[in-house]
Design a protein around this motif. Sequence first.
Motif, PDB file in Angstrom:
ATOM      1  N   ALA A 148       0.831  -1.199   0.000  1.00  0.00           N
ATOM      2  CA  ALA A 148       0.000   0.000   0.000  1.00  0.00           C
ATOM      3  C   ALA A 148       0.869   1.255   0.000  1.00  0.00           C
ATOM      4  N   ILE A 149       0.349   2.297  -0.612  1.00  0.00           N
ATOM      5  CA  ILE A 149       0.991   3.605  -0.585  1.00  0.00           C
ATOM      6  C   ILE A 149       0.278   4.428   0.475  1.00  0.00           C
ATOM      7  N   ARG A 150       1.035   4.958   1.421  1.00  0.00           N
ATOM      8  CA  ARG A 150       0.458   5.744   2.522  1.00  0.00           C
ATOM      9  C   ARG A 150       0.295   7.202   2.091  1.00  0.00           C
ATOM     10  N   CYS A 151      -0.890   7.754   2.333  1.00  0.00           N
ATOM     11  CA  CYS A 151      -1.154   9.157   2.024  1.00  0.00           C
ATOM     12  C   CYS A 151      -0.278  10.046   2.917  1.00  0.00           C
ATOM     13  N   PRO A 152       0.511  10.978   2.317  1.00  0.00           N
ATOM     14  CA  PRO A 152       1.357  11.841   3.139  1.00  0.00           C
ATOM     15  C   PRO A 152       0.570  12.903   3.903  1.00  0.00           C
ATOM     16  N   HIS A 153      -0.721  13.065   3.595  1.00  0.00           N
ATOM     17  CA  HIS A 153      -1.538  14.083   4.274  1.00  0.00           C
ATOM     18  C   HIS A 153      -2.217  13.524   5.525  1.00  0.00           C
ATOM     19  N   CYS A 154      -2.888  12.353   5.402  1.00  0.00           N
ATOM     20  CA  CYS A 154      -3.640  11.826   6.548  1.00  0.00           C
ATOM     21  C   CYS A 154      -3.123  10.473   7.032  1.00  0.00           C
ATOM     22  N   GLY A 155      -2.234   9.833   6.272  1.00  0.00           N
ATOM     23  CA  GLY A 155      -1.662   8.556   6.699  1.00  0.00           C
ATOM     24  C   GLY A 155      -2.453   7.337   6.277  1.00  0.00           C
ATOM     25  N   SER A 156      -3.586   7.512   5.641  1.00  0.00           N
ATOM     26  CA  SER A 156      -4.395   6.371   5.206  1.00  0.00           C
ATOM     27  C   SER A 156      -3.664   5.580   4.121  1.00  0.00           C
ATOM     28  N   THR A 157      -3.887   4.278   4.114  1.00  0.00           N
ATOM     29  CA  THR A 157      -3.337   3.444   3.040  1.00  0.00           C
ATOM     30  C   THR A 157      -4.388   3.170   1.976  1.00  0.00           C
ATOM     31  N   ASP A 158      -5.555   3.762   2.103  1.00  0.00           N
ATOM     32  CA  ASP A 158      -6.618   3.619   1.097  1.00  0.00           C
ATOM     33  C   ASP A 158      -6.391   4.671   0.013  1.00  0.00           C
ATOM     34  N   THR A 159      -5.472   4.376  -0.906  1.00  0.00           N
ATOM     35  CA  THR A 159      -5.112   5.313  -1.968  1.00  0.00           C
ATOM     36  C   THR A 159      -5.262   4.654  -3.322  1.00  0.00           C
TER      37      THR A 159
END
Length: 189
Positions: A148-159
């Motif tokens: 998974a790629i982690r969102c740099p804004h909120c940390g979610s891996t749902d990208t």
Amino acid sequence: MVTTTALEAELLELAGSVPDPELPVVTLAELGVVRGVRVTAPGRVEVELTPTYTGCPAVEAMSADIERVLHDHGIPEVEVRRVLSPAWTTDAISAEGRRKLAEFGIAPPRPVLPTAGSPSVDGAPAPAAAGPRGTATRGGGPIPVDLAIRCPHCGSTDTALLSRFSSTACKALRRCESCREPFDHFKEV
């Protein structure tokens, strides 16, 4: 190339302090593209630079910036040589560089699994079960692993991937499905 003198170490630090022209939040040292500095004669220095890929359009700007910094430090002759072997990989990006990319809103490259027999993080050879970069093996064949790629804004891996290319060829454009923000991802190589 091995830095062997105090002057070469000082010049390597100066060359490495140059900001990347496409990602100015990281230095060339943090990006891992400056491979070495060698004093070849009094007042003459050779710098080895490995681009992130062979067609990288930023290499000329990197070379010019390195030359300027070393000229400003009193070195009259500076030659920046492109070194393509060993090839640059995203493993060369330092921990500080990865932290700065994330802080700037760019998802840093994911860690990759070592290949069989290659040195691991602790220097020991990788187990024979390890396959090509980014894969694991089971029953003798590679099994693709989609990390998974982690969102740099909120940390979610749902990208989700929006485009394989972004503002530079080194980056992909993704969107976070949780916070809905688009972001760049520094692709693994």
